[in-house]
Design an enzyme around this catalytic site. Structure first.
Site, PDB file in Angstrom:
ATOM      1  CG  HIS A  62      -2.150  -0.895   0.969  1.00 60.31           C
ATOM      2  ND1 HIS A  62      -3.435  -0.476   1.209  1.00 60.31           N
ATOM      3  CD2 HIS A  62      -2.248  -2.168   0.511  1.00 60.31           C
ATOM      4  CE1 HIS A  62      -4.281  -1.461   0.910  1.00 60.31           C
ATOM      5  NE2 HIS A  62      -3.567  -2.499   0.489  1.00 60.31           N
ATOM      6  CB  VAL A  66       0.461   5.072  -3.375  1.00 62.71           C
ATOM      7  CG1 VAL A  66      -0.082   6.476  -3.566  1.00 62.71           C
ATOM      8  CG2 VAL A  66      -0.644   4.174  -2.801  1.00 62.71           C
ATOM      9  N   GLY A  68       5.566   5.006  -5.158  1.00 59.50           N
ATOM     10  CA  GLY A  68       6.863   4.445  -4.823  1.00 59.50           C
ATOM     11  C   GLY A  68       7.026   4.280  -3.323  1.00 59.50           C
ATOM     12  CG  ASP A  70       6.357   7.887  -0.765  1.00 54.77           C
ATOM     13  OD1 ASP A  70       5.636   7.046  -0.177  1.00 54.77           O
ATOM     14  OD2 ASP A  70       5.884   8.775  -1.500  1.00 54.77           O
ATOM     15  CD  GLU A  83      -0.203   7.474   0.277  1.00 56.99           C
ATOM     16  OE1 GLU A  83      -0.016   6.251   0.457  1.00 56.99           O
ATOM     17  OE2 GLU A  83       0.684   8.236  -0.163  1.00 56.99           O
ATOM     18  N   PRO A 159      -5.017  -1.386  -6.493  1.00 60.72           N
ATOM     19  CG  PRO A 159      -4.108  -3.521  -6.585  1.00 60.72           C
ATOM     20  CD  PRO A 159      -3.749  -2.106  -6.297  1.00 60.72           C
ATOM     21  CG  HIS A 189      -5.052 -11.864  -0.598  1.00 58.06           C
ATOM     22  ND1 HIS A 189      -5.815 -11.543  -1.697  1.00 58.06           N
ATOM     23  CD2 HIS A 189      -4.549 -10.685  -0.148  1.00 58.06           C
ATOM     24  CE1 HIS A 189      -5.770 -10.250  -1.904  1.00 58.06           C
ATOM     25  NE2 HIS A 189      -5.012  -9.703  -0.978  1.00 58.06           N
ATOM     26  CG  ASP A 251       1.157 -22.138   3.301  1.00 61.32           C
ATOM     27  OD1 ASP A 251       0.163 -21.465   2.909  1.00 61.32           O
ATOM     28  OD2 ASP A 251       1.042 -23.098   4.074  1.00 61.32           O
TER      29      ASP A 251
END
EC number: 1.11.1.7
Length: 323
Positions: A62, A66, A68, A70, A83, A159, A189, A251
């Site tokens: 996240h 966005v 890079g 930073d 953000e 996304p 996930h 995994d």
């Protein structure tokens, strides 16, 4: 005289041992000068905060996706337009631990930035949660510059969990990643939690009626997330009934779950709609080693996305404010 020589030899051996120990502490574990000492320091902090370790993997995505890598996702704004205030960043965790990591490393190297700390936390979270199966190269202190500003609107680059496969690939292509990377990175996930707004549309009976989610799983996700004080549920079906503080295992279990229609997000299930993506999921389901290697390589590239906006000349002292 013999006793004196023996003592002298002993002192030499001790001195050599100290030199070897110091050399081991400063020997680069990975690219740049992220040393073994620093790696172990971060790893210990992640282990001590294992319950939020999946959040570090989410956090680096996240942040870096966005504008890079930073550290802009860490910044607070009085008007709640940063953000971190965007719906896409709901439920982000472990921000206090990022500060702890930054402070611990800054005592060793003053060039360490908050953005560095996010990258390193994610790397060690992958290592710890995968039981040492995932380890990848990251750049050293100061490689990831700290942003000056943060805007809620910028989080729109992430996304969405409701996207179809075509939109996901387009989103990834825009960052220099491929359709295969969509499948590989979705494997994250296997761990973590999600909140109802991100998957509530999947709880409609018409979705299970179309065969897009297992009916039993749909009902249990509805029940478990409704009963949760935070309206959250584990991403992985095998962790469905575990306490929220249990982080799970990173995994290839995600791919078995997806191929059995027991995944939370539409952006997960939609991988089934592409022939190549479905074939790759079967491959990763059958070979954990293949997925571990590809995931580590993709995470390394993600962790090197350069900052696109204005950055500070020196690291932020407090990660939540721009000095």
């Amino acid at each position: 005289m013999a006793e004196r020589n023996n003592k002298g030899s002993l002192l030499v051996l001790v001195a050599l041992a100290v030199v070897v120990l110091l050399a081991a502490q400063v020997k680069p574990a990975v690219a740049g000068d992220y040393t073994t000492y620093m790696q172990n320091k971060v790893r210990d902090i992640v282990k001590a905060n294992r319950a939020v370790a999946p959040g570090f993997i989410r956090l680096v995505f996240h942040d870096c996706w966005v504008k890079g890598c930073d550290g802009s996702v860490l910044l607070e704004r009085a008007d709640k337009q940063a953000e971190m205030d965007a719906p896409q960043n709901g439920g982000i965790r472990g921000l206090d631990v990022i500060q702890t990591i930054k402070d611990a490393l800054a005592a060793f190297d003053k060039n360490v930035t908050c953005a560095d700390a996010v990258v390193y936390a994610a790397r060690e979270a992958c290592y710890v949660l995968s039981d040492k199966k995932i380890e990848y190269a990251v750049d050293g202190p100061g490689s990831h510059k700290d942003a000056l500003t943060s805007s809620m609107a910028d989080a729109g680059a992430l996304p969405p969990p409701f996207a179809n496969f075509t939109d996901l690939v387009a989103n990834f292509n825009a960052k220099g990643f491929t359709a295969r990377d969509v499948v590989v990175l979705s494997g994250a996930h296997a761990v973590g939690q999600a909140h109802r707004p991100t998957f509530e549309s999947r709880l409609d009976k018409s979705v299970s009626g179309r065969g897009e989610i297992n009916g039993w799983y749909q009902g249990e996700v509805d029940r478990v997330s409704n009963a949760s004080p935070t309206k959250a549920v584990h991403n992985n079906v095998r962790d469905l009934y575990k306490a929220e503080a249990e982080p799970g295992v990173l995994d290839n279990g995600y791919y078995k779950a997806n191929l059995q229609n027991t995944v939370l997000f539409n952006s997960d299930w939609t991988l089934r709609t592409d022939t190549a993506a479905a074939s790759e999921m079967q491959q990763y389901k059958d070979s954990a080693a293949t997925w571990y290697a590809l995931f580590g390589e993709a995470m390394a590239r993600l962790s090197r996305l350069p900052a696109e906006g204005a950055t500070l000349a020196v690291p932020r002292t407090k990660c939540s404010t721009a000095n």
